[in-house]
Design a protein around this motif. Structure first.
Motif, PDB file in Angstrom:
ATOM      1  N   VAL A 111      54.086   0.237 -18.478  1.00 51.54           N
ATOM      2  CA  VAL A 111      54.206   1.782 -18.941  1.00 51.54           C
ATOM      3  C   VAL A 111      55.610   2.404 -19.469  1.00 51.54           C
ATOM      4  N   GLU A 154      58.411   3.016 -24.235  1.00 49.76           N
ATOM      5  CA  GLU A 154      57.597   1.997 -23.799  1.00 49.76           C
ATOM      6  C   GLU A 154      57.720   0.730 -23.928  1.00 49.76           C
ATOM      7  N   THR A 155      56.847  -0.066 -23.102  1.00 50.10           N
ATOM      8  CA  THR A 155      57.082  -1.359 -22.301  1.00 50.10           C
ATOM      9  C   THR A 155      55.454  -1.819 -22.135  1.00 50.10           C
ATOM     10  N   SER A 200      62.769   7.866 -25.587  1.00 46.20           N
ATOM     11  CA  SER A 200      61.505   7.275 -24.494  1.00 46.20           C
ATOM     12  C   SER A 200      60.893   5.628 -25.247  1.00 46.20           C
ATOM     13  N   VAL A 252      59.085   4.520 -19.889  1.00 51.44           N
ATOM     14  CA  VAL A 252      60.091   4.886 -19.513  1.00 51.44           C
ATOM     15  C   VAL A 252      60.897   5.433 -20.459  1.00 51.44           C
ATOM     16  N   GLU A 253      61.878   6.288 -19.615  1.00 43.95           N
ATOM     17  CA  GLU A 253      62.508   7.539 -20.297  1.00 43.95           C
ATOM     18  C   GLU A 253      64.091   7.050 -19.713  1.00 43.95           C
ATOM     19  N   VAL A 254      65.612   7.285 -21.056  1.00 47.62           N
ATOM     20  CA  VAL A 254      66.575   6.813 -20.733  1.00 47.62           C
ATOM     21  C   VAL A 254      67.222   8.205 -20.893  1.00 47.62           C
ATOM     22  N   LEU A 311      63.739  -3.079 -17.378  1.00 43.31           N
ATOM     23  CA  LEU A 311      62.725  -2.150 -17.155  1.00 43.31           C
ATOM     24  C   LEU A 311      61.692  -2.844 -16.185  1.00 43.31           C
ATOM     25  N   THR A 346      56.301   3.014 -12.324  1.00 42.24           N
ATOM     26  CA  THR A 346      57.025   2.643 -12.761  1.00 42.24           C
ATOM     27  C   THR A 346      56.743   0.909 -12.533  1.00 42.24           C
ATOM     28  N   THR A 367      55.329   8.741 -15.687  1.00 40.98           N
ATOM     29  CA  THR A 367      57.210   8.435 -14.197  1.00 40.98           C
ATOM     30  C   THR A 367      56.005   7.308 -14.505  1.00 40.98           C
TER      31      THR A 367
END
Length: 420
Positions: free
Chosen positions: A44, A40-41, A38, A46-48, A10, A327, A325
């Motif tokens: 951001v 959350e970090t 989806s 992040v979609e896997v 991530l 990063t 989206t």
């Protein structure tokens, strides 16, 4: 054999994330590289994606669960048949639909016996619920475009944008008649507890850390926007035709900031331990409003870029922030920040620095005000500027000087062209 879906890397120093939303459910078909969840970090969403085409098998984590990098969170049956294609999948699909109907009936019964809240409000997905709370909207007034009329995050963002522009939510339902507005007469008051997203928790910690660790001070000035407005009006069509991007105000302020930071290097530096780290470049962090909070992607080497590239970078960041989206690399670094509260109507504010940076420029709304020029009272489009800075590193004289240089560059844009 089932293909395991694991939490990917991530970003640097990020070891875990939170399940924000499952984009696919067991039995759903999925294509190669199609997002299934989806995460959350701290910074951001992040979609896997799925590494193979097939059918979603088991989900091994629920929305809200914290999962570590490398953990298995779902499985995919490669080459399987999506539910609805064939007898067995069709039966599975029917069972799921029956289960949904049963849960829906129970939900309706529970709602009828409680406070009369609509089933639509209860069926909001976590991401939609967060967006509704973030923008202070009533979900019952927004028409859903999803399956079976369900609300999507895009519906909420569109309604928020319409509300912000003063148009109101075009999808709003008619106001209830007095005879149907029964819940308001019961006198009941409700509360709802929603867990903070990881991003919001990180924002809170960083902002509080800035207040605790830095000696924050803000200096103000105002700027006459006449010259910039005139330049935009004169060249906007040619600019857009040549560069395929609109000429905005942020490009002017970014270049004005580069000019000031060159003359006042302390405003482009930061403290690290007992040392001051100076930079011979300017990486401007631009505060952008995203559905889950404020993010600050970085325009790298802004001092070496022209207006067109800066405007393109800003537009790209805004679109990607809305889509979720951005990063980690987009937000890494940064030597100075510009925050534009004027787009929300702010007249004046004291922005907080973005650690470890030492200064942030706050922009505000433009409004016609009476000012005295050459002994005469005239009306000019004015904006208040605010420069918050870490007084441990930047003296008052330096801060005032930096802000004055920005003001002069905006009032006389030729200064930015001849490096004055």
């Amino acid at each position: 054999m089932a293909q395991e879906i694991t939490v990917p890397q991530l970003g640097e120093s990020v070891t875990e994330g939170t399940i924000a939303e499952w984009l696919k459910q067991p039995g759903d078909g999925v294509a190669v590289d199609e997002p299934i969840v989806s995460l959350e970090t701290d910074k951001v969403a992040v979609e896997v994606p799925s590494p193979v085409a097939g059918v979603i098998g088991e989900l091994m984590a629920e929305v809200g669960d914290t999962v570590e990098v490398g953990a298995v969170i779902a499985t995919v049956m490669p080459g399987g048949t999506p539910a609805g294609d064939g007898e067995e999948p069709a039966r599975a699909q029917q069972q799921r639909e029956e289960g949904r109907e049963e849960r829906s009936e129970k939900q309706d019964d529970a709602e009828k016996s409680s406070d009369g809240a609509s089933s639509e409000a209860q069926a909001l997905s976590p991401s939609v619920r967060r967006a509704v709370l973030e923008h202070g909207l009533d979900p019952s007034t927004i028409k859903g475009s999803g399956k079976d009329g369900r609300l999507t995050k895009e519906d909420v963002l569109a309604a928020a944008k319409a509300k912000q522009s003063g148009q109101g939510a075009s999808t709003s339902a008619p106001a209830p008649s007095p005879s149907t507005a029964q819940p308001s007469s019961t006198g009941e008051r409700r509360e709802e507890r929603v867990k903070m997203t990881r991003m919001r928790q990180t924002i809170a910690k960083r902002l509080k850390g800035a207040q605790d660790n830095a000696a924050l001070l803000t200096t103000f000035n105002d700027v006459d926007m006449s010259a910039v407005i005139e330049a935009r009006g004169k060249y906007k069509e040619l600019f857009a035709k040549k560069h395929d991007i609109k000429l905005g105000f942020m490009g002017f302020f970014a270049k004005a900031a580069c000019l000031a930071l060159k003359d006042v290097p302390a405003a482009n530096a930061y403290i690290e331990g007992e040392e001051i780290v100076y930079h011979d470049y300017v990486d401007i962090s631009v505060a952008v409003s995203a559905p889950n909070g404020l993010v600050v992607p970085v325009i790298r080497n802004a001092d070496q870029k022209g207006f067109a590239q800066i405007e393109k970078d800003i537009a790209n960041f805004g679109a990607r922030a809305k889509d979720g989206t951005l990063t980690m690399d987009d937000m890494k670094g940064g030597t100075f920040t510009i925050s534009n509260g004027g787009v929300f109507g702010s007249l004046m504010s004291t922005p907080i620095i973005n650690p470890p940076q030492s200064a942030v420029l706050g922009l505000h709304r433009i409004e016609d005000r009476a000012v005295v020029i050459d002994g005469e009272i005239v009306v000019r489009p004015m904006m208040y500027l605010a420069l918050s800075y870490d007084h441990r590193l930047i003296d008052g004289r330096e801060a005032v000087t930096a802000l004055k240089i920005m003001k002069e560059a905006i009032e006389d844009p030729m200064r930015m062209l001849i490096d004055l």
